[in-house]
Design an enzyme around this catalytic site. Sequence first.
Site, PDB file in Angstrom:
ATOM      1  N   HIS A 156     -28.064 -18.742  -1.724  1.00 28.84           N
ATOM      2  CA  HIS A 156     -28.648 -20.105  -2.023  1.00 28.84           C
ATOM      3  C   HIS A 156     -29.596 -19.571  -3.362  1.00 28.84           C
ATOM      4  CE1 HIS A 156     -27.599 -22.189   1.347  1.00 28.84           C
ATOM      5  NE2 HIS A 156     -28.164 -20.950   1.989  1.00 28.84           N
ATOM      6  N   SER A 277     -30.604 -12.587 -31.985  1.00 24.19           N
ATOM      7  CA  SER A 277     -30.460 -14.257 -32.392  1.00 24.19           C
ATOM      8  C   SER A 277     -30.769 -14.131 -34.022  1.00 24.19           C
ATOM      9  CB  SER A 277     -31.832 -14.603 -31.595  1.00 24.19           C
ATOM     10  OG  SER A 277     -32.133 -15.792 -32.291  1.00 24.19           O
ATOM     11  N   LYS A 283     -35.201 -11.501 -29.424  1.00 28.55           N
ATOM     12  CA  LYS A 283     -34.100 -11.682 -28.665  1.00 28.55           C
ATOM     13  C   LYS A 283     -32.909 -10.556 -28.284  1.00 28.55           C
ATOM     14  CE  LYS A 283     -33.137 -15.425 -26.775  1.00 28.55           C
ATOM     15  NZ  LYS A 283     -32.303 -16.608 -26.593  1.00 28.55           N
ATOM     16  N   GLU A 290     -21.665 -13.137 -20.964  1.00 25.79           N
ATOM     17  CA  GLU A 290     -21.325 -14.813 -21.124  1.00 25.79           C
ATOM     18  C   GLU A 290     -19.777 -14.789 -21.474  1.00 25.79           C
ATOM     19  OE1 GLU A 290     -25.959 -15.868 -22.299  1.00 25.79           O
ATOM     20  OE2 GLU A 290     -24.902 -15.471 -23.954  1.00 25.79           O
ATOM     21  N   TYR A 317      17.958 -23.864 -16.782  1.00 25.70           N
ATOM     22  CA  TYR A 317      17.127 -23.747 -18.010  1.00 25.70           C
ATOM     23  C   TYR A 317      16.532 -25.150 -18.561  1.00 25.70           C
ATOM     24  CZ  TYR A 317      15.288 -22.034 -22.319  1.00 25.70           C
ATOM     25  OH  TYR A 317      14.328 -21.691 -23.392  1.00 25.70           O
TER      26      TYR A 317
HETATM   27  N1  ARG Z   1      13.242 -18.760 -27.201  1.00 21.45           N
HETATM   28  C1  ARG Z   1      13.899 -19.302 -25.856  1.00 21.45           C
HETATM   29  C2  ARG Z   1      12.730 -19.225 -24.467  1.00 21.45           C
HETATM   30  O1  ARG Z   1      11.747 -18.691 -24.887  1.00 21.45           O
HETATM   31  C3  ARG Z   1      15.031 -18.493 -25.484  1.00 21.45           C
HETATM   32  C4  ARG Z   1      15.927 -19.127 -24.768  1.00 21.45           C
HETATM   33  C5  ARG Z   1      16.444 -20.183 -25.422  1.00 21.45           C
HETATM   34  N2  ARG Z   1      17.834 -20.788 -24.730  1.00 21.45           N
HETATM   35  C6  ARG Z   1      18.233 -21.902 -25.069  1.00 21.45           C
HETATM   36  N3  ARG Z   1      19.129 -22.355 -24.235  1.00 21.45           N
HETATM   37  N4  ARG Z   1      17.948 -22.607 -25.911  1.00 21.45           N
HETATM   38  O2  ARG Z   1      12.826 -19.864 -23.676  1.00 21.45           O
END
Ligand code: ARG
Length: 461
Positions: A156, A277, A283, A290, A317
Site C-alpha cells: 500500500h 528543466s 532539477k 517516465e 483474407y
Molecule cells: N498489403 C496487403 C496486406 O498487408 C497484402 C495482401 C493483399 N492481398 C489482397 N488480396 N489485396 O495485407
Amino acid sequence: MALWGGRFSQAVDLRFKHFNDSLRFDYRLVEQDILGSIAWSKSLVTVNILSADEQQRLEHALNQLLASVQQDQTQILQSDAEDIHSWVEQKLIEKVGDLGKKLHTGRSRNDQVATDLKLWCKVEVNYLIQAIKHLQQQLVNTAEQYQDAVMPGYTHLQRAQPITFSHWCLAYFEMLARDKGRMQDTLVRLDISPLGSGALAGTAYPIDRELLAKNLGFAGATNNSLDAVSDRDHVMELLSNATIGMNHLSRFAEDLIIFNSGEANFIELSDRVTSGSSLMPQKKNPDALELIRGKSGRVIGALTGAMMTFKGLPLAYNKDMQEDKEGLFDALDTWHECLTMATLVLNDIKINYQQCLDAAKQGYSNATELADYLVANGIPFREAHHIVGEAVVYAIAKEKALEELTIDEFKRFSPVVEKDVYAILSIDSCLNKRSAKGGVAPMQISTAIKKAKNSLNDSVS
Ligand code: ARG
C-alpha cells in the site's frame, strides 16, 4: 504498374491509392519477401513451371536485390509500388524481364503476406529475447552489487518490512523470465508456414508444402488454407506479450521514480539517462523512466486495436488485415527500446545506502518481529498482534522506534519481554529470519543470484 491492372479501365484516385498502399510501412518485410520468393521459385521447379536454369536466374536476381536492400532499405520508399510484394516483383521484372512474371504462379499475396509476417516475427522474437536477457543480466549484476543495501519494502506504499535492493532487482528478474518464456511459447506456435495456401483455397499446383516450409526454416506447414491466410493469432499473442512485458517495465520505472523522488532519495540516476528543466536549474528529471512508464500506454493500445480489428472478420483474407502491421511494428520497437533503456538506467544507478537504511528503520517495519518474539514466548499470535499494536501507538506518541523503548516500557505491554528482544528487533535479524525459499535472507539472495546466473547461461536462445 499495379499487380492487378487487367480488370480495371479507370485509374485509381490518388487519394485512394495513398489510403490503400502499405509500402510505407510493410517495406520492413522486404528481406522476408525475397527469401519467401526464392523458396517459392524452388517449389515451382518441382511442378514444372520453371526450369532449373530459370530458377537459378530468378534466385540470382533475388539475391542481388537482397544484397542491395541490406545496404539501403530506404531506396524502397522512393517507389510508388502498392506494397512490398509488388515492389519485389517489379524489381525482379526490371532485372530478368518476362521470366520475373512467372514467379507469382500458384501464389497469392494472401499466403505471401502471411508468410512474410511470420518470418519477420520469428526474427523479431529472437531480438526481443536477447534484449530481455540483457536486462536480466543487468538485474543480476545490480543485485550482486547491492546485496547489503537494506531498504524498506512496501505494501500500500506504506513501509512494511525491510528488504534489500538485491531482492527488489531479483523480483524483476522473475517477471522478465516469464516474459521470455511467453515469447518462446509464441515462437513454437507461429513457426508454421502458410506458404502454398494460395488466396484462400490452397495452391492449384501439387507442391510439397512441408518441404517448402523446411526450406524457409519453418517447423512445418499449416493444415488448413482458409485458416492459414486469415490467422493473425501471432500478432495478437506478440502484442499481448509486449503488453505484459511493458506492464512489468512500467512498474519497474514507477518504483525507481518513487525511489528517486526528493522525499525518498534512495537512489541517484546517472546524468546519462536524466534531463534538466529549462526553467529550474536545480532539477534532474527521471525522463527515461517516465517515458518507459508512458510508452506502455501505446503498446496496450496496439493490442486493443488489433483485437478490435480482427474481431468479427469473416473468413478468409480481408483488407482489414493490412492494419495488423503498424501497431505490431510500433509495439515491438517500443518494447525493445524500453528494454534497452531500462538496462541503461540500471547500469549506472547509485544507491544511497544510509538513506535507504534509515528509511527501513522507520515506520515500525520490525513490528512483525516483536509479535513473533511474543509468540516464541508463549503468546498466541492474535493476542501478540494486538499487544504490538498498542506498543506501536505508545512508541509513536513518544516519537521512538520500537528498539528504542526500554525493557520497562516493553513490560507495560507484556511481561514476557526481556533484553534479548533488542537483537530480534535489529534489521539483520528481520532479514535473516526470512530464510525460506524466495525470502529476503542474505543466504537466500546469494542462492537466488547463483540460480539466476545459471539460468542465463543455460538458456539456449
Ligand atoms: N498489403 C496487403 C496486406 O498487408 C497484402 C495482401 C493483399 N492481398 C489482397 N488480396 N489485396 O495485407
